[in-house]
Design an enzyme around this catalytic site. Structure first.
Site, mmCIF file in Angstrom:
data_model
loop_
_atom_site.group_PDB
_atom_site.id
_atom_site.type_symbol
_atom_site.label_atom_id
_atom_site.label_comp_id
_atom_site.label_asym_id
_atom_site.label_seq_id
_atom_site.Cartn_x
_atom_site.Cartn_y
_atom_site.Cartn_z
ATOM 1 N N LYS A 1 10.876 -7.626 -11.724
ATOM 2 C CA LYS A 1 11.879 -6.661 -11.247
ATOM 3 C C LYS A 1 13.183 -7.415 -11.023
ATOM 4 O O LYS A 1 13.216 -8.437 -10.324
ATOM 5 C CB LYS A 1 11.377 -6.069 -9.935
HETATM 6 O O1 G3P Z 1 10.907 -0.138 -4.232
HETATM 7 C C1 G3P Z 1 12.134 0.435 -4.363
HETATM 8 C C2 G3P Z 1 12.343 1.747 -3.626
HETATM 9 O O2 G3P Z 1 11.303 2.628 -3.883
HETATM 10 C C3 G3P Z 1 12.730 1.609 -2.192
HETATM 11 O O3 G3P Z 1 12.682 2.819 -1.494
HETATM 12 O O4 G3P Z 1 12.639 4.069 0.637
HETATM 13 O O5 G3P Z 1 13.457 1.691 0.612
HETATM 14 O O6 G3P Z 1 14.811 3.519 -0.395
HETATM 15 P P1 G3P Z 1 13.444 3.018 -0.092
#
Ligand code: G3P
Length: 218
Positions: A83
């Protein structure tokens, strides 16, 4: 649409992967930090639990260092998907790694033109962040719609749209309608997809009636 778990919590991953419905896992530096474990150890453990792509994110910000970190992470398992952030150096790393046959997930995508560049760089996955756009009063779902439309204009694009930063079942419903290829979910949101009060009430009533018959199936 495939379901990935957005988690580095081994117990949660083990528990939900037991359903047979999880096709991959995404992690990020914040999730690894929350797990309290060493990154290589936690990624290896996730690979042993879930078959399919397991995203491990680089923490370097320059191309040469990203490549060095990717070399370490790809040693863990063939399942590891590198990633990288959607920066100039991240796109460069994506192009090199993809050309070498490594799957890359380009993360922190907040615009359709960013997604177009990631596809050009050969990304296996693009991760548009819905929830974080919604958080600043922008339309996260519109971003997924735009990327789907653009990618469908160019059949040679093989990059899968991985809807990320998903906060609730409504996001899941809408990205499925738009045609996202994958949605990555925190454990809580995955559980919300199958839990329904009417299912619980209905089951309770069925079992109550059944008990009065004195029958058993086995
Ligand atoms: O892994 C990336 C993403 O899904 C993060 O989500 O909830 O931290 O905005 P969030």
């Amino acid at each position: 649409m495939n379901f990935f778990l957005d988690s580095a919590d081994i117990r949660e991953i083990r528990d939900l992967a037991d359903s047979g419905l999880i096709s991959g896992v995404t992690t990020n530096p914040s999730l690894i930090t929350k797990s309290g474990q060493e990154i290589k150890k936690v990624i290896a453990e996730i690979c042993s639990i879930v078959e399919g792509p397991i995203s491990a994110e680089v923490t370097a910000t320059t191309y040469p260092e990203m490549m060095q970190e990717a070399a370490v992470l790809t040693q863990i398992s063939e399942q590891v998907t590198i990633k990288v952030p959607l920066t100039f150096d991240g796109l460069k790393a994506c192009k090199t790694l993809s050309d070498q046959g490594t799957m890359v997930n380009v993360t922190l995508c907040f615009s359709a033109t960013q997604a177009l560049l990631a596809a050009r760089a050969g990304a296996a996955f693009i991760s548009p962040f819905l929830g974080r756009l919604d958080d600043i009063s922008m339309d996260g779902l519109q971003l997924i719609r735009d990327i789907r439309l653009i990618y469908d204009n160019y059949p040679e694009i093989e990059t899968a749209i991985l809807a990320a930063s998903v906060r609730h079942p409504y996001h899941v419903l809408e990205v499925a309608k738009i045609g996202a290829d994958v949605v990555t979910l925190p454990g809580k949101t995955f559980r919300q997809l199958y839990n329904h009060p009417l299912t619980d009430q209905g089951l309770e009533a069925f079992l109550k009636d059944w008990k009065t018959t004195g029958q058993t199936i086995l």
